[in-house]
Every structure is written in structure tokens, then in C-alpha cells.
Design an enzyme around this catalytic site. Sequence first.
Site, short mmCIF file in Angstrom:
data_model
loop_
_atom_site.label_atom_id
_atom_site.label_comp_id
_atom_site.label_asym_id
_atom_site.label_seq_id
_atom_site.Cartn_x
_atom_site.Cartn_y
_atom_site.Cartn_z
N CYS A 147 3.18 8.38 1.44
CA CYS A 147 3.70 7.41 2.42
C CYS A 147 3.94 6.09 1.70
O CYS A 147 3.01 5.47 1.19
CB CYS A 147 2.64 7.24 3.52
SG CYS A 147 3.07 5.99 4.73
N SER A 180 11.22 6.45 8.65
CA SER A 180 10.79 6.03 9.99
C SER A 180 11.39 4.67 10.28
O SER A 180 11.27 3.74 9.49
CB SER A 180 9.26 5.96 10.04
OG SER A 180 8.83 5.42 11.27
N SER A 231 10.62 5.22 15.94
CA SER A 231 9.42 4.68 16.60
C SER A 231 9.78 4.22 18.00
O SER A 231 10.28 3.11 18.18
CB SER A 231 8.88 3.50 15.77
OG SER A 231 8.38 3.96 14.55
N GLU A 275 0.82 -1.20 0.00
CA GLU A 275 0.00 0.00 0.00
C GLU A 275 0.86 1.26 0.00
O GLU A 275 1.92 1.30 0.62
CB GLU A 275 -0.90 0.01 1.24
CG GLU A 275 -2.01 -1.00 1.15
CD GLU A 275 -2.85 -1.08 2.41
OE1 GLU A 275 -3.95 -1.64 2.33
OE2 GLU A 275 -2.41 -0.60 3.46
N HIS A 294 7.77 4.47 21.27
CA HIS A 294 6.59 3.75 21.81
C HIS A 294 6.69 3.34 23.28
O HIS A 294 5.69 2.95 23.88
CB HIS A 294 6.26 2.51 20.98
CG HIS A 294 6.11 2.78 19.53
ND1 HIS A 294 5.49 3.90 19.03
CD2 HIS A 294 6.50 2.08 18.43
CE1 HIS A 294 5.51 3.88 17.71
NE2 HIS A 294 6.12 2.79 17.31
N CYS A 342 -9.40 -0.91 1.62
CA CYS A 342 -8.07 -1.18 1.07
C CYS A 342 -7.28 -2.12 1.99
O CYS A 342 -6.58 -2.99 1.50
CB CYS A 342 -7.30 0.12 0.86
SG CYS A 342 -7.81 0.94 -0.64
N1 SAH Z 1 8.98 0.01 10.30
C1 SAH Z 1 9.05 1.41 10.47
C2 SAH Z 1 8.19 2.19 9.51
C3 SAH Z 1 6.84 1.62 9.19
S1 SAH Z 1 5.68 1.64 10.49
C4 SAH Z 1 8.75 1.79 11.91
O1 SAH Z 1 8.34 0.93 12.68
O2 SAH Z 1 8.99 2.94 12.25
C5 SAH Z 1 5.26 3.37 10.55
C6 SAH Z 1 4.65 3.81 11.86
O3 SAH Z 1 3.34 3.21 12.04
C7 SAH Z 1 5.48 3.38 13.05
O4 SAH Z 1 5.68 4.44 13.95
C8 SAH Z 1 4.63 2.30 13.65
O5 SAH Z 1 4.91 2.14 14.98
C9 SAH Z 1 3.22 2.79 13.37
N2 SAH Z 1 2.20 1.73 13.52
C10 SAH Z 1 2.30 0.41 13.31
N3 SAH Z 1 1.16 -0.23 13.61
C11 SAH Z 1 0.28 0.73 14.00
C12 SAH Z 1 -1.08 0.70 14.44
N4 SAH Z 1 -1.77 -0.44 14.52
N5 SAH Z 1 -1.65 1.87 14.79
C13 SAH Z 1 -0.96 3.04 14.69
N6 SAH Z 1 0.32 3.13 14.28
C14 SAH Z 1 0.94 1.98 13.94
#
Ligand code: SAH
Length: 366
Positions: free
Chosen positions: A104, A196, A218, A91, A220, A338
Site C-alpha cells: 500500500c 483508490s 471512496s 508511510e 462513504h 509508526c
Molecule cells: N485519497 C484516496 C486514497 C487514500 S485514502 C481516497 O480517499 O480514496 C485510502 C482509504 O482509507 C480511503 O478509502 C479512505 O477513505 C480510508 N480512510 C481514511 N481515513 C480513515 C480512517 N481514519 N479509518 C479508516 N479508513 C480511513
Amino acid sequence: MTTNLLDLDAAGLNEFFAHMGEKPFRAKQVLRWLHRFGESDFDAMTDIAKSLRVKLKDQACIVPPPMLSDKKSEDGTRKFLFDVGGGNAIETVFIPEVDRGTLCISTQAGCALDCAFCSTGKQGFNRNLTVAEIIGQLWQANKALGFDPKGERIISNVVLMGMGEPLANYDNVLLALRLMLDDNAYGLSRRRVTLSTSGIVPAMDRLSQDCSVALAVSLHAANDTLRDRLVPINRKYPLAELMAACRRYLPSAPRDFLTFEYIMLEGINDRDADAHELLRLTQDVPCKFNLIPFNPFPRSGFRRSSAERVRRFAEILMAAGVVTTTRRTRGDDIDAACGQLAGQVLDRSSRSTRAGKSIPVVETAL
Ligand code: SAH
Ligand code: SF4
């Protein structure tokens, strides 16, 4: 064997043309045709000698990933689905804002890092995307979106925040980044391209040397116990190492701060005490925070923090003087469809249960 020219950056094209006994300026001409003008037909490259065009047709091809669907949300968000073979789809999301248009893009089919809250992670890892598949998302989306009335490209920014961990596909992502920044290709400035990462420390160091685009990390969680659980790569590169890598990245970064992404999970990482711990952890790293309300998907086991909780969490961070934005999910009306479609395609060949990945977003300052 023919070479897909979308797999090559400027240096690769130079080499390819040198092998054919051609001068470097030919490579530059073709680079511009490919990426600046989005051309896929050698015959349309009118300033290239006919004899060379015949040779190119024999030895090369221009093949972006085929677009399976293009869905438009009521708020202008667009979601593209691309076929990457073997029953897999990726996507790409376009998010329009007042002052910019952000694309993105995805870097892997699936992801091996298995973060607890991520539906892409739950699908497992299928494979790295090729350079042509990564840059091909921008190539295709540019074609679909075109220019504004002033003649500027609608896509002004790129974020590598779709499916996959970009730094786990380092070599291909690097070439794609170089194409994004190349004046003869997309000509984006380093601050308009954001990568990211979940925090692959050695690759962050490499990126700072090779192509230091804007970095979003990221995070978290503010302690190793929780982060080990939410972001398993933390067991390999724990927070102290990650923070040190962030500090090493800053001198070459396009801005004098990094972005920390922080997903808001109800009752897991969203208490006042977590915000204070986050401030302590990051006190030596010039940064801004981007809070991401969790996007639920079936059997995730997590809930999204309430809007009030997110607001309070942001207040604590801002009271300490750190710029904090909250991500607002857009394109809700097309997300489900999607996400499900990607899931159906992926289900045929992977261990996916369902791909409910909803790619973000728009940032709003609270
Ligand atoms: N792998 C990289 C980039 C892709 S994920 C990373 O982890 O940074 C991009 C962002 O989407 C990351 O910050 C990730 O933590 C977030 N993400 C993943 N799953 C998610 C969800 N279910 N809800 C909200 N954000 C999410
Ligand atoms: Fe991979 Fe990023 Fe998802 Fe973690 S959040 S599983 S690193 S795509």
C-alpha cells in the site's frame, strides 16, 4: 544538473538516452537494471559499455527515498517509513495474505481534500510526491522483501491507498503506474494494481484513457448532504456525476466491476436505511463493496461502528446480491508507533496535530 532515473518511465528513459545520442535499447537495458533488478549502481550494469556508464554517472543518478524505519508486526504486516525531505515522512505498508502480498503506497505528503474522518487530511497538504518517491516505495520494499521460494516476488499487488489523493497528483502517479505495468520494470497486470480515489471526476476519465488500472472509489455516503460533509470534494463532483464517471470507467477497467469503499462511522452512515440508500445509488454500477471500520485518531469526533452493526450492514448489501467484504485492520501492534513517528516528523513543518493514520488492511468476506 543530474536526472534521477527513477523519475522516468520507459518513454522518458528513451528520450533521456536519445538526448545523449544513445539507442533506445540502452534505455530498455537500464530500465531493467533499475526496476527488475533493483540496481542503483551504474558500475554493476555489466552489459552497458564502460564509456556509457561514465557518462551516466556524470549526468544521472538513482535515488529512491531514504528508508527511515522498517517495522514488522507479529502478523507479518510491515510498515516502512520514508523520508521525503523538509521534515516530512510517508508511510508504505506491506500486507501479506495467503495468495498474494500487497503493498500500500502513498502518493502525496499530506492531502488537501480534508475528508472529515481522515488523519492524513487533518495534516493538511504538503506536496505531491515525485515519480521517484512513488515508485521508490515499491523499489525499496521489493529490496526489503525479495522473493518467495519459487522465485516469485513477494509483492504481487500494489494499492494506491496510503497517504494522499492519487488523482490529485495525476502526472506523477501516471508515470509510476506505467512503470508498475511495464514488463521491463515490475510487470504487474492491471488487475493487480488498484488506485483508490475520493472521486475526482475529470481525472477518472483521463485515467480510463491513459492507464485503466483497477479502481476503488471512496464513497462513504449515499446522499450528497452527508457526502458533502464527509468527503468535501463531493461539493465539486456530486454523487450523480461520480456515478456517471464510474459507469464511463467500467468499459476499460481490468475487471467488469469497480470497488466502492465505505467507511463505517457509528450513528453517521451505518444504519439499515443507509445500506438501502447505498444499494439504490449504485444499482446501475456493477460493483463490490468494501466496508472499512473507522480507525479512530485523537479529536476525530467519530466512533467506529460496532462489529455487529458492520455485519448487519454487510448482510443487507449481500442480500441484494452485491459482493461485500469487510476490511480487517492488521499490524495493530506497529500501527501506533509508526503513526506517531510519522506524526513527529510531520509536526515539524506542517499544521499537523498528530498523524494517527493507520493504513489498512486485509479483506475478509463476511
Ligand atoms: N485519497 C484516496 C486514497 C487514500 S485514502 C481516497 O480517499 O480514496 C485510502 C482509504 O482509507 C480511503 O478509502 C479512505 O477513505 C480510508 N480512510 C481514511 N481515513 C480513515 C480512517 N481514519 N479509518 C479508516 N479508513 C480511513
Ligand atoms: Fe485525502 Fe483520501 Fe484522506 Fe480524503 S480520505 S483526506 S482524499 S487521503
